[in-house]
Design a protein around this motif. Structure first.
Motif, short mmCIF file in Angstrom:
data_model
loop_
_atom_site.label_atom_id
_atom_site.label_comp_id
_atom_site.label_asym_id
_atom_site.label_seq_id
_atom_site.Cartn_x
_atom_site.Cartn_y
_atom_site.Cartn_z
N GLN A 62 0.83 -1.20 0.00
CA GLN A 62 0.00 0.00 0.00
C GLN A 62 0.88 1.26 0.00
N THR A 63 1.89 1.29 0.85
CA THR A 63 2.79 2.44 0.93
C THR A 63 3.51 2.67 -0.39
N GLU A 64 3.92 1.58 -1.04
CA GLU A 64 4.71 1.68 -2.28
C GLU A 64 3.83 1.65 -3.53
N GLN A 65 2.53 1.65 -3.34
CA GLN A 65 1.56 1.66 -4.44
C GLN A 65 1.75 0.45 -5.37
N VAL A 66 1.88 -0.71 -4.74
CA VAL A 66 1.94 -1.99 -5.46
C VAL A 66 0.71 -2.77 -4.98
N PRO A 67 -0.42 -2.64 -5.67
CA PRO A 67 -1.66 -3.22 -5.17
C PRO A 67 -1.80 -4.73 -5.37
N ASN A 68 -1.03 -5.29 -6.29
CA ASN A 68 -1.18 -6.73 -6.51
C ASN A 68 0.11 -7.34 -7.01
N GLY A 69 0.15 -8.66 -6.93
CA GLY A 69 1.31 -9.42 -7.34
C GLY A 69 1.53 -10.56 -6.37
N GLU A 70 2.50 -11.38 -6.67
CA GLU A 70 2.78 -12.53 -5.83
C GLU A 70 4.24 -12.55 -5.43
N VAL A 71 4.48 -12.90 -4.17
CA VAL A 71 5.82 -13.05 -3.63
C VAL A 71 5.95 -14.48 -3.11
N ALA A 72 7.04 -15.13 -3.47
CA ALA A 72 7.33 -16.47 -2.96
C ALA A 72 8.40 -16.35 -1.88
N MET B 144 4.19 -12.17 -10.87
CA MET B 144 5.15 -12.72 -9.90
C MET B 144 6.20 -11.65 -9.67
N LEU B 145 6.26 -11.12 -8.46
CA LEU B 145 7.22 -10.06 -8.15
C LEU B 145 8.60 -10.62 -7.89
N GLY B 146 8.67 -11.84 -7.32
CA GLY B 146 9.97 -12.45 -7.09
C GLY B 146 9.98 -13.36 -5.89
N ASP B 147 11.19 -13.82 -5.57
CA ASP B 147 11.43 -14.76 -4.48
C ASP B 147 12.23 -14.10 -3.38
N ILE B 148 11.88 -14.43 -2.15
CA ILE B 148 12.64 -14.00 -0.98
C ILE B 148 13.03 -15.27 -0.23
N ILE B 149 14.31 -15.39 0.08
CA ILE B 149 14.81 -16.54 0.84
C ILE B 149 15.41 -16.02 2.13
N ILE B 150 14.95 -16.55 3.26
CA ILE B 150 15.44 -16.10 4.56
C ILE B 150 16.12 -17.26 5.28
N SER B 151 17.31 -17.01 5.81
CA SER B 151 18.00 -17.98 6.65
C SER B 151 17.46 -17.85 8.08
N VAL B 152 16.74 -18.85 8.52
CA VAL B 152 16.16 -18.81 9.85
C VAL B 152 17.24 -18.82 10.94
N PHE C 90 15.26 -12.32 -5.23
CA PHE C 90 15.40 -12.51 -6.67
C PHE C 90 14.17 -11.91 -7.34
N ALA C 91 14.34 -10.70 -7.88
CA ALA C 91 13.22 -9.98 -8.48
C ALA C 91 12.91 -10.54 -9.86
N GLY D 63 12.83 -2.82 -6.21
CA GLY D 63 13.87 -2.00 -6.83
C GLY D 63 14.72 -1.18 -5.89
N TYR D 64 14.45 -1.26 -4.60
CA TYR D 64 15.27 -0.52 -3.64
C TYR D 64 16.61 -1.22 -3.45
N ASP D 65 17.62 -0.44 -3.09
CA ASP D 65 18.94 -1.00 -2.81
C ASP D 65 19.57 -0.20 -1.68
N HIS D 66 20.74 -0.64 -1.24
CA HIS D 66 21.42 0.04 -0.12
C HIS D 66 22.92 0.13 -0.40
N GLN D 67 23.26 0.60 -1.59
CA GLN D 67 24.66 0.75 -1.98
C GLN D 67 25.29 2.00 -1.36
N THR D 68 24.47 2.99 -1.05
CA THR D 68 24.99 4.22 -0.43
C THR D 68 24.37 4.38 0.96
N PRO D 69 24.98 5.20 1.82
CA PRO D 69 24.39 5.43 3.14
C PRO D 69 22.97 6.01 3.05
#
Length: 164
Positions: free
Chosen positions: A33-43, A98-106, A71-72, A137-143
């Protein structure tokens, strides 16, 4: 249409409960909602350190485990035109992108939650939002980019009550 979360658990260190998945769905909707992405799928896949290490090495040439990988599916390099899908008929459901995949190390999330002094659920939520922002599309290459991402992550967590 809405944002949809498909998830799987490929680790046995921490039980993934439905309440956690509900919080992650709420985070997905909140950031969407904040990023104005109303639909899509995330795995989303929960893995152990060995699996995220393998993926990090294979796809990023970084030979160590990490906490989250994204993985976008809609990364644009400017060379190929976007494909536009249109429904064939009125009663046909709309195509969910399909917006992409998120993998989290528990195990990483558990260790980081202990380091930061907050719950495992909060850390998993933080990593999930971090991964989702990368898909958008966000990244953190700069402070400045890093500060923007952390601010968005913290705002989403605060909004649903996953505080420190």
């Amino acid at each position: 249409m809405s944002l949809r979360l498909e998830w799987s658990n490929e680790q046995d260190r921490y039980e993934i409960e439905e309440t956690l998945v509900g919080q992650l769905r709420l985070l997905l909707e909140t950031v969407g909602q904040t990023e104005q992405v109303p639909n899509g799928e995330v795995a989303l896949t929960f893995v152990d350190d060995e699996e995220i290490h393998r993926l990090n090495r294979e796809f990023r040439d970084i030979d160590r485990p990490t906490d989250v990988l994204s993985f976008a599916m809609r990364e644009s390099n400017g060379e190929e035109p976007d494909i536009v899908y249109q429904a064939q008929a009125q009663d046909e459901p709309e195509f969910e992108e399909m917006l992409g995949d998120i993998i989290i190390s528990v195990p990483r999330a558990i260790a980081q939650s202990e380091d930061y002094g907050h719950s495992v659920e909060r850390e998993l939520g933080f990593l999930f939002v971090h991964g989702f922002l990368h898909l958008l599309g966000y990244d953190h290459q700069t402070p400045e980019e890093e500060a923007e991402m952390i601010g968005k992550q913290e705002a989403a967590l605060q909004k649903i009550g996953l505080t420190r």
